[in-house]
Each structure stands twice: as structure tokens, then as C-alpha cells.
Write a protein that holds these residues in place. Structure first.
Motif, PDB file in Angstrom:
ATOM      1  N   MET A  33       0.833  -1.189   0.000  1.00  0.00           N
ATOM      2  CA  MET A  33       0.000   0.000   0.000  1.00  0.00           C
ATOM      3  C   MET A  33       0.877   1.251   0.000  1.00  0.00           C
ATOM      4  O   MET A  33       1.942   1.271   0.616  1.00  0.00           O
ATOM      5  N   VAL A  34       0.417   2.280  -0.723  1.00  0.00           N
ATOM      6  CA  VAL A  34       1.048   3.602  -0.694  1.00  0.00           C
ATOM      7  C   VAL A  34      -0.066   4.628  -0.495  1.00  0.00           C
ATOM      8  O   VAL A  34      -1.247   4.283  -0.403  1.00  0.00           O
ATOM      9  N   GLN A  35       0.317   5.887  -0.450  1.00  0.00           N
ATOM     10  CA  GLN A  35      -0.639   6.979  -0.445  1.00  0.00           C
ATOM     11  C   GLN A  35      -0.323   7.921  -1.593  1.00  0.00           C
ATOM     12  O   GLN A  35       0.850   8.137  -1.933  1.00  0.00           O
ATOM     13  N   CYS A  36      -1.364   8.490  -2.197  1.00  0.00           N
ATOM     14  CA  CYS A  36      -1.202   9.491  -3.248  1.00  0.00           C
ATOM     15  C   CYS A  36      -2.100  10.681  -2.924  1.00  0.00           C
ATOM     16  O   CYS A  36      -3.214  10.506  -2.441  1.00  0.00           O
ATOM     17  N   ALA A  37      -1.593  11.878  -3.200  1.00  0.00           N
ATOM     18  CA  ALA A  37      -2.385  13.097  -3.059  1.00  0.00           C
ATOM     19  C   ALA A  37      -2.260  13.892  -4.346  1.00  0.00           C
ATOM     20  O   ALA A  37      -1.146  14.128  -4.831  1.00  0.00           O
ATOM     21  N   VAL A  38      -3.394  14.292  -4.911  1.00  0.00           N
ATOM     22  CA  VAL A  38      -3.422  15.008  -6.183  1.00  0.00           C
ATOM     23  C   VAL A  38      -3.631  16.496  -5.922  1.00  0.00           C
ATOM     24  O   VAL A  38      -4.545  16.882  -5.182  1.00  0.00           O
ATOM     25  N   HIS A  39      -2.792  17.311  -6.528  1.00  0.00           N
ATOM     26  CA  HIS A  39      -2.886  18.761  -6.386  1.00  0.00           C
ATOM     27  C   HIS A  39      -3.254  19.360  -7.739  1.00  0.00           C
ATOM     28  O   HIS A  39      -2.675  18.995  -8.769  1.00  0.00           O
ATOM     29  N   LYS A  40      -4.210  20.287  -7.722  1.00  0.00           N
ATOM     30  CA  LYS A  40      -4.668  20.918  -8.945  1.00  0.00           C
ATOM     31  C   LYS A  40      -4.560  22.431  -8.816  1.00  0.00           C
ATOM     32  O   LYS A  40      -5.076  23.026  -7.870  1.00  0.00           O
ATOM     33  N   GLU A  41      -3.858  23.044  -9.766  1.00  0.00           N
ATOM     34  CA  GLU A  41      -3.771  24.499  -9.847  1.00  0.00           C
ATOM     35  C   GLU A  41      -4.165  24.892 -11.260  1.00  0.00           C
ATOM     36  O   GLU A  41      -3.390  24.708 -12.195  1.00  0.00           O
ATOM     37  N   GLY A  42      -5.389  25.412 -11.392  1.00  0.00           N
ATOM     38  CA  GLY A  42      -5.905  25.686 -12.729  1.00  0.00           C
ATOM     39  C   GLY A  42      -6.095  24.386 -13.476  1.00  0.00           C
ATOM     40  O   GLY A  42      -6.803  23.492 -13.024  1.00  0.00           O
ATOM     41  N   GLU A  43      -5.418  24.253 -14.612  1.00  0.00           N
ATOM     42  CA  GLU A  43      -5.470  23.017 -15.394  1.00  0.00           C
ATOM     43  C   GLU A  43      -4.202  22.183 -15.227  1.00  0.00           C
ATOM     44  O   GLU A  43      -3.972  21.245 -15.988  1.00  0.00           O
ATOM     45  N   THR A  44      -3.393  22.531 -14.235  1.00  0.00           N
ATOM     46  CA  THR A  44      -2.127  21.827 -13.998  1.00  0.00           C
ATOM     47  C   THR A  44      -2.248  20.906 -12.792  1.00  0.00           C
ATOM     48  O   THR A  44      -2.761  21.308 -11.742  1.00  0.00           O
ATOM     49  N   PHE A  45      -1.766  19.669 -12.947  1.00  0.00           N
ATOM     50  CA  PHE A  45      -1.827  18.684 -11.879  1.00  0.00           C
ATOM     51  C   PHE A  45      -0.420  18.262 -11.467  1.00  0.00           C
ATOM     52  O   PHE A  45       0.469  18.121 -12.313  1.00  0.00           O
ATOM     53  N   THR A  46      -0.216  18.058 -10.187  1.00  0.00           N
ATOM     54  CA  THR A  46       0.955  17.356  -9.668  1.00  0.00           C
ATOM     55  C   THR A  46       0.445  16.324  -8.660  1.00  0.00           C
ATOM     56  O   THR A  46      -0.649  16.479  -8.101  1.00  0.00           O
TER      57      THR A  46
END
Length: 326
Positions: free
Chosen positions: A259-272
Motif C-alpha cells: 500500500m502507498v498513499q497518493c495526493a493530487v494537487h490541482k492548480e488551474g489546469e495543472t496537476f501534480t
């Protein structure tokens, strides 16, 4: 030639790590390919999904390159980056560093333990693009987000993205996950075909409950692995696009390796995407390599265990117990 290496894994996606910056090995890409083919062979050698080569960098704390078990080079590997990041941080005596990869300079940092006693690192997964030309995927459209591809399947809905490795994802039922469908699709798309001329990583996603998903991936150049870091990151993003999970929130991503963890960040139309999980060192070894016309001859001269796998097995048991509920 004497070579020092470390056997390591992220979610049991396992690698051999070789530091070229301290030793003048003088590898060219032909030798890196040959090393991957020889040393990753699970029947006749050490066995691994790939080799992580750590090299000096002019723009970051270190450069890392990854060669798959079939000798091809991957642009990125999230599980491998956690292992490489840990190695570089411990070597430099720091808690965070920047690693140069094929397409971006990515941040890595030591993170609070994802499970008791597990060395844990967070790595940045980027750039993210949905432009089909970047995969490439040959369709008469610019993007593919939750759409069908009739030539592939009448029952599945796909999303295609690069992170930066190319990924094709589908949210599936338990019955679809247990069927041969993923194998048939993956083998078709990683042989000569009109849709994905360079092949593609194929992930099946199963929604478990809010904040938890299961991901299984057929990796281009490798086949099924216990886990694929960029695939788990891409899959988490897809579930956020579907409003099944929330941006900015850590999502538990279960896989066959743990198992891992992921967190999605959105700024406008840009994702990290932040990928957080174990970076486990299994053993260090010194091997004697002989490059010759008949192939590579190897001899293991010494090997020392890190004894970190015992604790990781407890995380695996936790993951199995949780998944048994679904």
C-alpha cells in the motif's frame, strides 16, 4: 569489474541500485541495457524489475536513470524514485533532495512513516498531460477522458494520460479484475499495434471506499509487477476527475505489493501528484562483472542483509486483511 549495488523495493516493485557517481564504471547505454537483461533475470541472476543508475547531475542533487528488465529505458518510475531518493538523501545526510529524471527534476523528501517501522519517502510525480500526442495514442481526438475505445472493448471506459510515462486506465468491477481482460488488452497494446506505437502501461482500478482504491498494472517493458508508482499516481488522479476521491487529500492506494498513499494537487489546469510510500533496502552486494563477446558473466562476492523486509511484511499483512473485506 567489481560493482557495488543495493537490492531495494517500493511496494515490492523491486530494483537493483547502482551508484555510478562514486565509481568510474564507464557504462554506456549498451552496457546498462546488458546489465539490466543479465542481472534482472530472476531464474539465473539476482532478479529485479529494473536497475536504478544513480549519476552526477549539473542541475539537481543527483540524476537517476532506470532500465527495465527487458533492457529498455523508462522515463520515470515512482517506486524506483522513492528508493533512489532515499539513497541520495542518506548519502548527502539530508531529508530532501531534487532528482533529475528524463523529463523533469523532481523533489523527494523523507516522510512520516506510512506504517510503523517503514522507511517512507514522498516523491513528486509530474509533469502530467492528457494530450494524446504525448503518449502517443493514435486517435482522431486530442484527449481521452472516461471514454470508450470500441476497437479495444465494448464494456470498459478508458482514460489516457502521461505522468510522464504513458498510462491507460479503466475503473473495473471485481469480476472484470478477476478475468483475463487486462492481460488480453495489455499484451495487445504492447505488441505492434496501431493505437499505441510505443506501448503503454495498462492499469485496472477498483474503487473500494471513499479514500481507498486498488490498482493493478501491466507495465510496458516488464509485464505485471507488484506495483507501479506512476500508475498508482495516475489512477488516483483519474478517481479525482471522476469525483470519487478528493483533491489535496491523501488516498490509500492498495496493490499486490502492499500500500502507498497518493495526493493530487490541482492548480488551474495543472496537476501534480505526491506519491508516498516505502523505500525498503533489502541487501547490499558486491558482484564481479565480466563483459565479453558471449554475454555477461557475474559472480556474487559478498552480500549483507538490511533486515528491513521483516517489518514490510507486516504492512503487507495489513493490506491483505483490509482487501479481504472487498
Amino acid at each position: 569489474m567489481l560493482i557495488d549495488l543495493i537490492k531495494c523495493h517500493g511496494s515490492n516493485n523491486d530494483f537493483l541500485l547502482i551508484d555510478e557517481s562514486d565509481r568510474n564504471y564507464k557504462f554506456d547505454d549498451f552496457k546498462r541495457r546488458d546489465l539490466a537483461l543479465a542481472l534482472c533475470d530472476r531464474e539465473n541472476s539476482l532478479g529485479a524489475d529494473g536497475i536504478l543508475f544513480i549519476r552526477p547531475s549539473k542541475v539537481a542533487d543527483a540524476q537517476y536513470r532506470i532500465f527495465n528488465s527487458d533492457g529498455t529505458e523508462a522515463s520515470m518510475c515512482g517506486n524506483g524514485l522513492r528508493c533512489a531518493g532515499r539513497y541520495v538523501c542518506e548519502k548527502l545526510g539530508v531529508d530532501e533532495a531534487v532528482i533529475e529524471t528524463m523529463k523533469a527534476n523532481l523533489k523527494v523528501r523523507k516522510h512520516e512513516e506510512v506504517f510503523s517501522g517503514i522507511p517512507t519517502y514522498q516523491v513528486e510525480i509530474s509533469p502530467v498531460t492528457f494530450d494524446l500526442n504525448d503518449l502517443p495514442l493514435n486517435l482522431d481526438q486530442d484527449t481521452l477522458i472516461q471514454e470508450r475505445i470500441p476497437a479495444l472493448s465494448e464494456e470498459l471506459t478508458f482514460t489516457a494520460l502521461a505522468v510522464p510515462n504513458p498510462h491507460l486506465t479503466a475503473v473495473v468491477s471485481k469480476d472484470q479484475l478477476d478475468s483475463d481482460l487486462q492481460t488480453e488488452l495489455s499484451e495487445k497494446l504492447n505488441q505492434p499495434n496501431d493505437l499505441f506505437p510505443d506501448g503503454v502501461n495498462v492499469s485496472f482500478i477498483r474503487l473500494l471506499e471513499k479514500g481507498s482504491i486498488f490498482v493493478r498494472t501491466f507495465e510496458r517493458g516488464v509485464g505485471y509487477t507488484n506495483a507501479c508508482g506512476t500508475a498508482m499516481s495516475a489512477s488516483t488522479l483519474v478517481t479525482c476527475l471522476m469525483n470519487e476521491n478528493e483533491y489535496e487529500q491523501p488516498i490509500d492506494v492498495y496493490n499486490n505489493g502492499g500500500m502507498v498513499q497518493c495526493a493530487v494537487h490541482k492548480e488551474g489546469e495543472t496537476f501534480t501528484i505526491d506519491l508516498i510510500g516505502n523505500a525498503t533496502f533489502v541487501y547490499s552486494a558486491q558482484i564481479d562483472i565480466d563483459f565479453n563477446a558471449d554475454g555477461i558473466l557475474t559472480e556474487i562476492l559478498e552480500q549483507e542483509d538490511f533486515n528491513e523486509d521483516l517489518q514490510y511484511e507486516k504492512l503487507q499483512e495489513h493490506a491483505k486483511k483490509y482487501l479481504s473485506r472487498f
